[in-house]
Design a protein around this motif. Structure first.
Motif, PDB file in Angstrom:
ATOM      1  N   VAL A  18      18.861  34.124  39.635  1.00 55.18           N
ATOM      2  CA  VAL A  18      19.627  35.067  40.465  1.00 55.18           C
ATOM      3  C   VAL A  18      20.002  36.319  39.670  1.00 55.18           C
ATOM      4  CG1 VAL A  18      21.834  35.374  41.680  1.00 55.18           C
ATOM      5  CG2 VAL A  18      20.462  33.335  42.084  1.00 55.18           C
ATOM      6  N   VAL A  19      20.494  36.130  38.452  1.00 58.69           N
ATOM      7  CA  VAL A  19      20.869  37.287  37.626  1.00 58.69           C
ATOM      8  C   VAL A  19      19.633  38.132  37.314  1.00 58.69           C
ATOM      9  CG1 VAL A  19      21.714  37.961  35.335  1.00 58.69           C
ATOM     10  CG2 VAL A  19      22.943  36.238  36.669  1.00 58.69           C
ATOM     11  N   THR A  20      18.542  37.470  36.974  1.00 58.68           N
ATOM     12  CA  THR A  20      17.320  38.208  36.657  1.00 58.68           C
ATOM     13  C   THR A  20      16.774  38.909  37.897  1.00 58.68           C
ATOM     14  OG1 THR A  20      16.861  36.516  35.016  1.00 58.68           O
ATOM     15  CG2 THR A  20      15.101  38.051  35.480  1.00 58.68           C
ATOM     16  N   ALA A  21      16.931  38.298  39.066  1.00 54.43           N
ATOM     17  CA  ALA A  21      16.497  38.946  40.310  1.00 54.43           C
ATOM     18  C   ALA A  21      17.302  40.219  40.553  1.00 54.43           C
ATOM     19  CB  ALA A  21      16.640  37.986  41.492  1.00 54.43           C
ATOM     20  N   ALA A  22      18.600  40.157  40.307  1.00 56.90           N
ATOM     21  CA  ALA A  22      19.436  41.349  40.484  1.00 56.90           C
ATOM     22  C   ALA A  22      19.006  42.453  39.524  1.00 56.90           C
ATOM     23  CB  ALA A  22      20.909  40.992  40.272  1.00 56.90           C
ATOM     24  N   VAL A  23      18.727  42.085  38.285  1.00 57.30           N
ATOM     25  CA  VAL A  23      18.271  43.076  37.304  1.00 57.30           C
ATOM     26  C   VAL A  23      16.902  43.627  37.701  1.00 57.30           C
ATOM     27  CG1 VAL A  23      17.594  43.422  34.888  1.00 57.30           C
ATOM     28  CG2 VAL A  23      19.651  42.101  35.432  1.00 57.30           C
ATOM     29  N   GLY A  24      16.007  42.739  38.138  1.00 57.33           N
ATOM     30  CA  GLY A  24      14.676  43.183  38.579  1.00 57.33           C
ATOM     31  C   GLY A  24      14.759  44.134  39.758  1.00 57.33           C
ATOM     32  N   TRP A  25      15.635  43.822  40.704  1.00 56.74           N
ATOM     33  CA  TRP A  25      15.822  44.693  41.858  1.00 56.74           C
ATOM     34  C   TRP A  25      16.346  46.058  41.420  1.00 56.74           C
ATOM     35  CZ3 TRP A  25      20.159  47.055  43.930  1.00 56.74           C
ATOM     36  CH2 TRP A  25      19.966  47.647  45.186  1.00 56.74           C
ATOM     37  N   LEU A  26      17.350  46.052  40.530  1.00 63.58           N
ATOM     38  CA  LEU A  26      17.933  47.307  40.059  1.00 63.58           C
ATOM     39  C   LEU A  26      16.911  48.155  39.294  1.00 63.58           C
ATOM     40  CD1 LEU A  26      20.448  49.110  39.657  1.00 63.58           C
ATOM     41  CD2 LEU A  26      20.899  47.804  37.569  1.00 63.58           C
ATOM     42  N   VAL A  27      16.157  47.523  38.417  1.00 62.97           N
ATOM     43  CA  VAL A  27      15.141  48.251  37.648  1.00 62.97           C
ATOM     44  C   VAL A  27      14.068  48.808  38.580  1.00 62.97           C
ATOM     45  CG1 VAL A  27      13.305  47.981  35.926  1.00 62.97           C
ATOM     46  CG2 VAL A  27      15.575  47.037  35.480  1.00 62.97           C
ATOM     47  N   THR A  28      13.695  48.050  39.597  1.00 63.93           N
ATOM     48  CA  THR A  28      12.701  48.534  40.560  1.00 63.93           C
ATOM     49  C   THR A  28      13.226  49.741  41.329  1.00 63.93           C
ATOM     50  OG1 THR A  28      11.821  46.302  40.758  1.00 63.93           O
ATOM     51  CG2 THR A  28      11.210  47.846  42.480  1.00 63.93           C
ATOM     52  N   GLU A  29      14.494  49.685  41.707  1.00 62.80           N
ATOM     53  CA  GLU A  29      15.103  50.838  42.384  1.00 62.80           C
ATOM     54  C   GLU A  29      15.053  52.078  41.486  1.00 62.80           C
ATOM     55  OE1 GLU A  29      16.816  51.629  45.401  1.00 62.80           O
ATOM     56  OE2 GLU A  29      15.658  49.902  46.078  1.00 62.80           O
ATOM     57  N   LEU A  30      15.420  51.881  40.228  1.00 65.68           N
ATOM     58  CA  LEU A  30      15.438  53.022  39.301  1.00 65.68           C
ATOM     59  C   LEU A  30      14.035  53.562  39.026  1.00 65.68           C
ATOM     60  CD1 LEU A  30      18.135  51.741  36.780  1.00 65.68           C
ATOM     61  CD2 LEU A  30      18.401  53.510  38.543  1.00 65.68           C
TER      62      LEU A  30
END
Length: 171
Positions: A18-30
């Protein structure tokens, strides 16, 4: 030959994903805002993931055969301990890879209908599956290495359990 080690806790695997998914989502947005490519691993990384899974399985099956009574050959305790550590690392790495690519997929889902080429989506799906396989194999091999309690050992029956601490005996 048994050591007390912490077992893999499924809740920790889920938390890591879950934490890595949130980071992956954020990095993808950026990266999308900066017009950069998606931060997806190449399909060739599935080969590396597969090799890790195969090595983990081979070592785990060797320990399991010894544990289940095929003791014709001596089992090096260090090999058994390393097998447990490899299994745990495999499970956690799979959770990280699954979570990362799940975050990317969550970001990309709204755009799937607008894509002419779905190759990157299938690539993400393949990497998600690879992460799940790594988690499953890691958990399974860790269980291969768990020593069963001895029926004729009275100390095994009276040994106190460490409830909620995730400690188990391993080969």
């Amino acid at each position: 030959m048994s050591n007390t080690m912490r077992t893999i806790r499924p809740a920790w695997l889920v938390a890591v994903a879950v934490v890595t998914a949130a980071v992956g989502w954020l990095v993808t947005e950026l990266t999308s805002r900066a017009s950069m490519a998606l931060p997806v691993l190449p399909l060739s990384s599935l080969i590396t993931m597969g090799l890790i899974v195969v090595v983990c399985l081979i070592l785990g099956l060797k320990v399991r055969r010894w544990r289940d009574g095929n003791r014709n050959k001596h089992l090096d305790p260090l090999l058994a301990a390393r097998t447990v550590v490899l299994a745990q690392a495999c499970a956690y790495a799979g959770a990280v890879l699954f979570g990362w690519h799940a975050g990317i997929m969550l970001d990309q889902l709204p755009t799937v209908a607008m894509r002419a080429d779905l190759a990157v989506i299938w690539q993400i799906v393949a990497l998600l599956a690879g992460g799940l396989v790594m988690v499953a194999v890691g958990v399974m091999v860790e269980r291969f290495c768990k020593l069963p309690p001895e029926d004729n050992d009275p100390a095994a029956k009276t040994r106190p359990k460490h409830e909620g601490r995730g400690e188990e005996e391993f080969a």
